[in-house]
Design an enzyme around this catalytic site. Sequence first.
Site, PDB file in Angstrom:
ATOM      1  N   HIS A  52     -84.729 -27.790 -24.183  1.00  0.00           N
ATOM      2  CA  HIS A  52     -83.545 -27.082 -23.693  1.00  0.00           C
ATOM      3  C   HIS A  52     -83.452 -27.281 -22.185  1.00  0.00           C
ATOM      4  O   HIS A  52     -84.445 -27.588 -21.520  1.00  0.00           O
ATOM      5  CB  HIS A  52     -83.641 -25.595 -24.012  1.00  0.00           C
ATOM      6  N   GLU A  54     -83.254 -25.222 -19.708  1.00  0.00           N
ATOM      7  CA  GLU A  54     -84.157 -24.380 -18.917  1.00  0.00           C
ATOM      8  C   GLU A  54     -85.571 -24.926 -18.929  1.00  0.00           C
ATOM      9  O   GLU A  54     -86.244 -24.970 -17.890  1.00  0.00           O
ATOM     10  CB  GLU A  54     -84.181 -22.945 -19.459  1.00  0.00           C
ATOM     11  N   CYS A  82     -82.026 -18.523 -24.572  1.00  0.00           N
ATOM     12  CA  CYS A  82     -82.463 -18.100 -25.906  1.00  0.00           C
ATOM     13  C   CYS A  82     -83.850 -17.460 -25.775  1.00  0.00           C
ATOM     14  O   CYS A  82     -84.432 -17.410 -24.693  1.00  0.00           O
ATOM     15  CB  CYS A  82     -82.498 -19.295 -26.849  1.00  0.00           C
ATOM     16  N   CYS A  85     -86.538 -19.912 -24.387  1.00  0.00           N
ATOM     17  CA  CYS A  85     -86.394 -20.154 -22.954  1.00  0.00           C
ATOM     18  C   CYS A  85     -86.727 -18.905 -22.143  1.00  0.00           C
ATOM     19  O   CYS A  85     -87.354 -19.000 -21.081  1.00  0.00           O
ATOM     20  CB  CYS A  85     -84.994 -20.654 -22.644  1.00  0.00           C
TER      21      CYS A  85
END
Length: 154
Positions: A52, A54, A82, A85
Amino acid sequence: MDDSDFMGMALELARQAATLGEVPVGAVIVQDGTVVGRGFNQPIGRHDPTAHAEVMALRDAAARLGNYRLPGCTLYVTLEPCVMCAGAIMHARIERVVYGARDPKTGAAGSVVDLFAEDRLNHHAEVVSGVRAAECGALLSGFFAARRARTEVA
């Protein structure tokens, strides 16, 4: 530079993700006014569910700074983090999280759950939401609308 400017950088990274067919989410990490980490969504291309935006930015910043802890840093991301993360952000000891669009399906900074406000956890980042939210949301909406249109034609 301010939160809006740094979110603009994250938006540019999100656009890079979109050109690669990835969900358009971008992130930058800033320490003392300097960008020390950059990332955008890459789980499809990297065959990595943890890639992701992040996490990619955290990896970049940690490598540049030579430390897995990133105290005093602010993470700017175009979409609400999420759960995965949020956990990585907490483990890195990020001081502030600034995000654009809310994520009503998987958001872990208040939309579905708020891990950053969970008293039982040992690190709490300050969270700022809604920075350039309309732009961030439009980028995501446009991406998914185009994807649906391609699916309907096929």
